[in-house]
Scaffold this active site. Structure first.
Site, PDB file in Angstrom:
ATOM      1  N   HIS A  34       4.778 -12.293  -4.541  1.00 26.59           N
ATOM      2  CA  HIS A  34       3.632 -12.720  -3.727  1.00 26.59           C
ATOM      3  C   HIS A  34       4.094 -13.302  -2.390  1.00 26.59           C
ATOM      4  CE1 HIS A  34       0.366 -11.778  -6.478  1.00 26.59           C
ATOM      5  NE2 HIS A  34       1.198 -12.108  -7.454  1.00 26.59           N
ATOM      6  N   ASP A  36       5.269 -10.847  -0.035  1.00 25.94           N
ATOM      7  CA  ASP A  36       5.261  -9.725   0.930  1.00 25.94           C
ATOM      8  C   ASP A  36       4.104  -9.817   1.927  1.00 25.94           C
ATOM      9  OD1 ASP A  36       3.423  -8.908  -1.036  1.00 25.94           O
ATOM     10  OD2 ASP A  36       4.194  -6.851  -1.189  1.00 25.94           O
ATOM     11  N   SER A  67      -4.338  15.919 -12.738  1.00 26.36           N
ATOM     12  CA  SER A  67      -3.320  15.071 -13.355  1.00 26.36           C
ATOM     13  C   SER A  67      -3.181  15.519 -14.794  1.00 26.36           C
ATOM     14  CB  SER A  67      -3.773  13.611 -13.300  1.00 26.36           C
ATOM     15  OG  SER A  67      -3.159  12.893 -14.354  1.00 26.36           O
ATOM     16  N   GLY A 124       2.603  -3.042 -14.283  1.00 30.03           N
ATOM     17  CA  GLY A 124       3.051  -3.763 -13.091  1.00 30.03           C
ATOM     18  C   GLY A 124       4.360  -3.204 -12.553  1.00 30.03           C
ATOM     19  N   SER A 126       4.360  -0.451 -10.702  1.00 29.85           N
ATOM     20  CA  SER A 126       3.957   0.307  -9.515  1.00 29.85           C
ATOM     21  C   SER A 126       3.785   1.802  -9.726  1.00 29.85           C
ATOM     22  CB  SER A 126       4.945   0.081  -8.361  1.00 29.85           C
ATOM     23  OG  SER A 126       4.869  -1.239  -7.951  1.00 29.85           O
ATOM     24  N   SER A 127       3.064   2.164 -10.781  1.00 32.46           N
ATOM     25  CA  SER A 127       2.750   3.579 -10.948  1.00 32.46           C
ATOM     26  C   SER A 127       1.876   4.048  -9.782  1.00 32.46           C
ATOM     27  CB  SER A 127       2.058   3.828 -12.288  1.00 32.46           C
ATOM     28  OG  SER A 127       0.923   3.008 -12.406  1.00 32.46           O
ATOM     29  N   GLU A 160      -3.875   2.187  -0.416  1.00 34.22           N
ATOM     30  CA  GLU A 160      -4.231   1.112  -1.349  1.00 34.22           C
ATOM     31  C   GLU A 160      -5.325   0.221  -0.734  1.00 34.22           C
ATOM     32  OE1 GLU A 160      -3.362  -0.358  -5.114  1.00 34.22           O
ATOM     33  OE2 GLU A 160      -1.913   0.993  -4.216  1.00 34.22           O
ATOM     34  N   ASP A 172       5.801  -2.575  -2.860  1.00 29.08           N
ATOM     35  CA  ASP A 172       5.888  -1.523  -3.879  1.00 29.08           C
ATOM     36  C   ASP A 172       6.139  -0.159  -3.243  1.00 29.08           C
ATOM     37  OD1 ASP A 172       5.108  -3.702  -5.298  1.00 29.08           O
ATOM     38  OD2 ASP A 172       3.105  -2.963  -5.777  1.00 29.08           O
TER      39      ASP A 172
HETATM   40  C1  GLA Z   1       1.672  -6.253  -6.335  1.00 31.76           C
HETATM   41  C2  GLA Z   1       1.450  -5.808  -4.881  1.00 31.76           C
HETATM   42  C3  GLA Z   1       2.679  -6.124  -4.024  1.00 31.76           C
HETATM   43  C4  GLA Z   1       3.119  -7.573  -4.203  1.00 31.76           C
HETATM   44  C5  GLA Z   1       3.215  -7.951  -5.675  1.00 31.76           C
HETATM   45  C6  GLA Z   1       3.489  -9.412  -5.868  1.00 31.76           C
HETATM   46  O1  GLA Z   1       2.674  -5.478  -6.916  1.00 31.76           O
HETATM   47  O2  GLA Z   1       1.170  -4.442  -4.815  1.00 31.76           O
HETATM   48  O3  GLA Z   1       2.401  -5.831  -2.678  1.00 31.76           O
HETATM   49  O4  GLA Z   1       2.262  -8.442  -3.502  1.00 31.76           O
HETATM   50  O5  GLA Z   1       2.029  -7.624  -6.383  1.00 31.76           O
HETATM   51  O6  GLA Z   1       4.740  -9.762  -5.383  1.00 31.76           O
END
Ligand code: GLA
Length: 386
Positions: A34, A36, A67, A124, A126-127, A160, A172
């Site tokens: 948190h 970025d 998909s 979490g 990042s798919s 996004e 991500d």
């Molecule tokens: C998610 C968001 C990122 C980042 C993280 C927390 O993954 O997509 O941009 O803020 O949460 O670090």
């Protein structure tokens, strides 16, 4: 699935041969959470699992999206590429294609697209960034736009913001685009300057523990954190002009923190300022070979995300706390946006079996959920496979 199997699936879906195959990975963040969207540092690495995109051109000027996890093919006309769909996974790739259109890039023909990914969903890891970046990479290649990897990450981030309505930072998508095998990315999210730092750890592995928590990070809670940080910046601006919380050192923060009169915004800001310092210190420690110091900073990061940022919850806290009890665990913390998802831990080779067995059993006993464990392989960023 193998690339051969994916090509066969493309043939089945569209009755023709795929002309190109692309891949982009998921990520795990080692420290710097948190930070970025607050202009701070992050330290993620790309994983070996991610999302594949296969495509072939068509002369009907339509975009077809399929998909392997969804039954239907979604077909869009060329004038429908800049409008989000309601409630569809297609928004992730569509939002990226839209950025090309918005930049005035001419898309002369249509494309038939097939997607498949092996990043565990909702973990979490990042798919969604993997899907965005693989799309941006593929269209950059197909359309010959020549954008660099940082630009592709920005395209993913805009998708996004505009199509998934999550005001996320750049971490991500950046990790998915710029990842390098056996390296983590020390990224300044304000300037986007970065350094690749080797993470070949002697006798230690990066272990990812999936809580399978039902409490996923929803866009509401995430966007609320973003807004709370913005409020903190506004209140600080009464006594000192700053653009981002990350501009403040911990010492500077102490002298002006009283300006943040909102108690929640105050806690959020304290996390961000501390986390930026921890990330810098952690990278220094890693470079100096002081892995024990790195681990302590990971633990402190979790505590701050739990108490000040309040993005953990029973499942993530249990997973981290059970890990801290195991001999041979160097450090352990939640990773990613929070609420649900995964923890990341550094574990000595000889302790890994015990870790999986004991953390797994204790976590299940306390939460009623069976977790999963993966030994992370740090892989390369987005690429054309064939
Ligand atoms: C998610 C968001 C990122 C980042 C993280 C927390 O993954 O997509 O941009 O803020 O949460 O670090």
């Amino acid at each position: 699935m193998t690339v051969q199997e994916l090509k066969a699936a493309f043939q089945t879906a569209y009755g023709k041969v795929a002309e190109a195959v692309y891949f982009s990975p998921g990520r795990v963040n080692l420290i710097g959470e948190h930070t970025d969207y607050n202009g701070g540092f992050v330290f993620p690495c790309a994983l070996s699992f991610g999302t594949y995109l296969l495509l072939a051109g068509n002369n009907e000027k339509v975009m077809r999206f399929k998909s392997l996890n969804q039954p239907e093919i979604v077909t869009l006309d060329s004038d429908q590429l800049t409008t989000p769909l309601s409630n569809s996974w297609v928004n992730y790739p569509l939002g990226c294609i839209a950025q090309f259109v918005k930049r005035g890039v001419k898309i002369e023909k249509g494309y038939d697209i097939l997607i498949w990914g092996n990043v565990p969903n909702g973990a979490g890891l990042s798919s969604s960034a993997a899907l965005e970046v693989v799309t941006a990479y593929a269209f950059n290649d197909q359309l010959g736009t020549g954008y660099d990897r940082t630009e592709l990450a920005k395209i993913g981030q805009l998708s996004e913001h505009e199509f998934a309505l999550v005001n996320c930072g750049i971490m991500d998508q950046f990790a998915s685009a710029q990842g390098k095998k056996d390296h983590a990315i020390f990224l300044n999210c304000d300037t986007l300057q970065f350094e690749l730092v080797p993470v070949k750890l002697n006798g230690i592995k990066v272990v990812i523990s999936n809580t399978h928590s039902p409490h996923k990070l929803d866009s509401g809670a995430y966007n609320q954190r973003v807004a709370e940080c913005k409020l903190a910046v506004e209140q600080i601006n009464k006594v000192r002009p700053i653009k981002y919380l990350a501009e403040l050192t911990e010492a500077e923060f102490k002298t002006i923190e009283n300006a943040i009169t909102d108690p929640v915004a105050h806690k959020r800001a304290r996390h961000v300022v501390g986390e930026v310092q921890r990330t810098t210190d952690a990278v220094k420690a890693l470079k100096a070979g002081d892995i024990a110091a790195f681990g302590k900073l990971m633990n402190a990061s979790h505590v701050s995300l739990r108490d000040d940022y309040e993005v953990t919850g029973l499942q993530l806290d249990t997973m981290a706390e059970e890990a801290w009890k195991i001999d041979g665990v160097i450090g352990s913390r939640m990773t990613g946006g929070g609420f649900g998802g995964c923890t990341v831990s550094l574990v000595k080779d000889e302790a890994i079996d015990t870790f999986i067995q004991q953390v797994g059993a204790n976590y299940e006993a306390k939460t009623g959920i069976k977790p999963d464990f993966y030994i992370a392989e740090i892989g390369d960023g987005a690429r054309r496979v064939e």
